[in-house]
Design a protein around this motif. Structure first.
Motif, short mmCIF file in Angstrom:
data_model
loop_
_atom_site.label_atom_id
_atom_site.label_comp_id
_atom_site.label_asym_id
_atom_site.label_seq_id
_atom_site.Cartn_x
_atom_site.Cartn_y
_atom_site.Cartn_z
N SER A 134 0.84 -1.20 0.00
CA SER A 134 0.00 0.00 0.00
C SER A 134 0.87 1.25 0.00
CB SER A 134 -0.91 0.00 1.22
OG SER A 134 -1.72 -1.15 1.20
N SER A 135 2.02 1.17 0.67
CA SER A 135 2.94 2.32 0.66
C SER A 135 3.42 2.58 -0.76
CB SER A 135 4.15 2.04 1.55
OG SER A 135 3.74 1.71 2.85
N LEU A 136 3.66 1.52 -1.52
CA LEU A 136 4.12 1.68 -2.91
C LEU A 136 3.02 2.33 -3.75
CD1 LEU A 136 6.24 1.21 -5.13
CD2 LEU A 136 5.27 -1.06 -5.47
N LEU A 137 1.79 1.86 -3.57
CA LEU A 137 0.65 2.45 -4.30
C LEU A 137 0.56 3.94 -3.98
CD1 LEU A 137 -2.14 1.95 -5.93
CD2 LEU A 137 -3.16 2.13 -3.68
N ASN A 138 0.67 4.27 -2.70
CA ASN A 138 0.57 5.68 -2.30
C ASN A 138 1.71 6.50 -2.88
OD1 ASN A 138 -1.66 4.97 -0.87
ND2 ASN A 138 -0.71 5.13 1.16
N ASN A 139 2.91 5.92 -2.87
CA ASN A 139 4.05 6.64 -3.40
C ASN A 139 3.87 6.93 -4.89
OD1 ASN A 139 6.68 7.07 -4.67
ND2 ASN A 139 7.49 6.75 -2.60
N ILE A 140 3.44 5.92 -5.65
CA ILE A 140 3.30 6.11 -7.10
C ILE A 140 2.14 7.05 -7.41
CG2 ILE A 140 2.83 4.97 -9.30
CD1 ILE A 140 4.38 2.58 -8.34
N ILE B 133 13.99 -0.60 -3.80
CA ILE B 133 13.33 0.70 -3.61
C ILE B 133 13.02 0.94 -2.14
CG2 ILE B 133 12.15 0.52 -5.87
CD1 ILE B 133 9.52 0.27 -4.13
N SER B 134 12.67 2.17 -1.85
CA SER B 134 12.08 2.47 -0.56
C SER B 134 10.80 3.25 -0.82
CB SER B 134 13.04 3.30 0.30
OG SER B 134 12.31 3.86 1.38
N SER B 135 9.67 2.66 -0.44
CA SER B 135 8.39 3.35 -0.63
C SER B 135 8.30 4.53 0.32
CB SER B 135 7.22 2.42 -0.34
OG SER B 135 7.23 1.36 -1.25
N LYS B 136 9.16 4.49 1.34
CA LYS B 136 9.14 5.55 2.34
C LYS B 136 9.88 6.79 1.83
CE LYS B 136 9.81 6.00 7.30
NZ LYS B 136 10.35 5.29 8.47
N THR B 137 11.11 6.58 1.30
CA THR B 137 11.91 7.73 0.87
C THR B 137 11.77 8.01 -0.63
OG1 THR B 137 13.85 6.41 0.31
CG2 THR B 137 13.66 7.14 2.60
N GLY B 138 11.23 7.06 -1.37
CA GLY B 138 11.08 7.25 -2.82
C GLY B 138 12.29 6.77 -3.61
N GLU B 139 13.32 6.28 -2.91
CA GLU B 139 14.52 5.80 -3.58
C GLU B 139 14.15 4.64 -4.53
OE1 GLU B 139 17.35 4.08 -0.92
OE2 GLU B 139 18.66 3.48 -2.57
N GLY B 140 14.68 4.67 -5.75
CA GLY B 140 14.49 3.55 -6.68
C GLY B 140 13.20 3.61 -7.50
N ILE B 141 12.30 4.53 -7.17
CA ILE B 141 11.02 4.58 -7.90
C ILE B 141 11.25 4.97 -9.38
CG2 ILE B 141 8.74 5.71 -8.06
CD1 ILE B 141 8.74 3.98 -5.65
N ASP B 142 12.20 5.91 -9.61
CA ASP B 142 12.48 6.30 -10.99
C ASP B 142 13.04 5.13 -11.80
OD1 ASP B 142 11.53 8.80 -10.82
OD2 ASP B 142 13.47 9.76 -10.40
N GLU B 143 13.89 4.31 -11.16
CA GLU B 143 14.44 3.13 -11.85
C GLU B 143 13.31 2.16 -12.18
OE1 GLU B 143 15.86 4.65 -9.38
OE2 GLU B 143 18.03 4.67 -9.60
N LEU B 144 12.37 2.01 -11.25
CA LEU B 144 11.23 1.12 -11.49
C LEU B 144 10.42 1.62 -12.69
CD1 LEU B 144 9.41 -1.25 -10.56
CD2 LEU B 144 8.23 0.36 -9.06
N LYS B 145 10.30 2.92 -12.77
CA LYS B 145 9.57 3.55 -13.87
C LYS B 145 10.24 3.22 -15.19
CE LYS B 145 7.97 7.67 -12.73
NZ LYS B 145 8.10 9.09 -12.37
#
Ligand SMILES: Nc1nc2c(ncn2[C@@H]2O[C@H](COP(=O)(O)OP(=O)(O)OP(=O)(O)O)[C@@H](O)[C@H]2O)c(=O)[nH]1
Ligand SMILES: [Mg+2]
Length: 468
Positions: free
Chosen positions: A243-249, A369-381
């Motif tokens: 759920s944290s990942l959903l919220n982050n994205i 990734i970290s859903s908390k800090t947002g690290e790695g989300i751009d790479e996932l994208k």
């Protein structure tokens, strides 16, 4: 086939969105469009629109002619496009007025007071089709263009609108018709046409036609992804951080996040733009052997969602060791499209990354990734984008079918061609071939609107929005 009286009347509707805006656009189409505009509009110098050249736009005023002394109602720009070279193929006048709810509604009422009828949803485009300004596939492209939510969908709709699908269909139909005509001529005039060896040649051609059609059929899945977004299920054990990942994205607190395992019970969907892609992101209940009835159902639903998905984000909590629940998911995703997400990269890693890669036979990309800090989300994208740009999953095919009606007609045309092939293999008479060839020809024709019935046309255009 179509009632011509019906197309003789003049229609009008608001074409801009039904919201408060700087400018509102009202379109009038039909044989009285210019007469009506003359009645309700004058320029500052007292000139009427009928005096102006085609495709011109003029500044002036709308008058409420329902009053005994016509009253200035709005200051507008008015454009005139005479048929047949207009959107609908009829005389069209467009009023750019101020975009308030009340003012646009009032101008429409003034227009209707002259005997103009309110347009039905999609009626302008329907008239464009009936007047031969566009074929059915192009008219449908107008609708998908309006509905486009991302770059690829927009590009594909524009391709279809510029007639790419239409030309492919027309050329296929021409080739099929040629074969039918050849068979018919040969049967009528055996002295001048020889059918010896023809079935074999026809079979080769039918294989080529079938391939062209099946390529278009196969593109439908990609078309759906393009139009509705990539169905992406977030799967993982409780507390992994789904759920944290959903919220982050999605950029806001869409789902409830707590440190209690089993927080999410039911699946939650959210449409998000993820780089160039549109995702239909589905957060699911954490996978575990639950005793609670509600949670149990949630877990079943999680697997159902993952089964239907185009892509799975498998979220692992990298701060705890792998357990039975993770193993169950690893087993489940083996033959699916998935990205392994090692979440909580901001915490000291506990989970053995190498072991996971081995367990999964290295077949999936792994990303921290970290859903908390947002690290790695751009790479996932980037990784997700790349995956769907790959020609195997590709959104890069030549022609992409996005419309369920087109898919159905292609299926039927394809099936008819398989019957031709069967008749050839069974050594049937040539006239059998032409029956099924003609059936394929007809079904392809329905895509571009050849010989379609009035009911179908009404059905298609009723799905359009108001003012289009
Ligand atoms: N440090 C850290 N904590 C995280 C991270 N992602 C999630 N959490 C925490 O982990 C706990 C569980 O997060 P959720 O997002 O609710 O986990 P979930 O997978 O949806 O859990 P269920 O709905 O119970 O299946 C919460 O306390 C979050 O704050 C992360 O990247 N880093
Ligand atoms: Mg959750």
């Amino acid at each position: 086939m179509f009632n011509k009286d019906y197309i003789n009347d003049t229609i009008a509707a608001q074409c801009s969105g039904m919201t408060q805006a700087g400018i509102g656009v009202i379109r009038i189409s039909g044989k009285d469009a210019i007469d009506v505009a003359d009645k309700i509009f004058l320029t500052g110098a007292g000139k009427k629109i009928s005096e102006f050249p085609n495709n011109s736009i003029r500044h002036g005023f709308i008058y409420d002619i329902r009053k005994s002394l016509p009253e200035k109602t709005d200051e507008v720009m008015l454009s005139v496009m005479r048929g047949p070279h207009s959107y609908t193929g009829e005389d069209v006048v467009e009023v750019n007025c101020h975009g308030g709810f009340y003012i646009t509604k009032k101008i429409l009422e003034i227009i209707f007071s002259t005997g103009v009828r309110p347009a039905e949803p999609g009626e302008f485009t329907k008239r464009a089709f009936l007047n031969g300004r566009m074929d059915l596939s192009e008219a449908e492209a107008v609708m998908s263009l309006i509905n486009s939510k991302n770059e690829d969908a927009l590009k594909n709709s524009m391709d279809q609108l510029s007639g790419r699908l239409k030309s492919r269909i027309i050329s296929l139909r021409k080739d099929i018709l040629f074969e039918t005509a050849y068979i018919e001529s040969a049967l009528d005039d055996p002295e001048h046409y020889d059918l010896t060896g023809y079935p074999e040649k026809l079979k080769e051609k039918v294989i080529v036609f079938s391939k062209a059609i099946s390529d278009m059929k196969d593109s439908y899945d990609n078309g759906r992804i393009m139009q509705d977004g990539v169905r992406t299920a977030i799967l993982g054990k409780p507390n992994a951080g789904k759920s944290s990942l959903l919220n982050n994205i999605s950029g806001y607190d869409r789902a409830i996040v707590t440190d209690i395992a089993g927080t999410t019970r039911d699946s939650i969907e959210e449409n998000v733009n993820f780089g160039k892609l549109q995702l239909r992101l589905i957060d699911t209940a954490g996978i575990r052997n639950a005793d609670d009835t509600v949670e149990k159902i949630g877990v079943e639903r999680a697997f159902e969602q993952a089964d239907k998905a185009d892509m799975i984000f498998f979220v692992l909590d990298s701060s705890v060791p792998i357990d039975e629940n993770d193993k169950k998911i690893i087993e489940f995703i083996k033959d699916k499209n998935a990205v392994i997400i090692l979440n909580k990269s901001d915490l000291p890693p506990v989970l053995d990354e190498k072991k996971i890669k081995e367990d999964l036979t290295n077949s999936f990309p792994v990303i921290k990734i970290s859903s908390k800090t947002g690290e790695g989300i751009d790479e996932l994208k980037e990784l997700t984008e790349k995956f769907f740009e790959d020609p195997d999953h590709g959104l890069n095919d030549e022609i992409i079918i996005t419309n369920a009606r087109h898919k159905k007609e292609l299926d039927q045309a394809y099936d008819s061609l398989q019957l031709v092939k069967k008749s050839i293999d069974d050594g049937m008479q040539e006239d059998f071939f032409s029956i099924d060839l003609m059936s394929a020809y007809e079904h392809l024709g329905y895509i571009i609107g050849e010989d379609v019935g009035e009911d179908l046309v009404d059905e298609i255009f009723s799905k359009f929005c108001m003012g289009k």
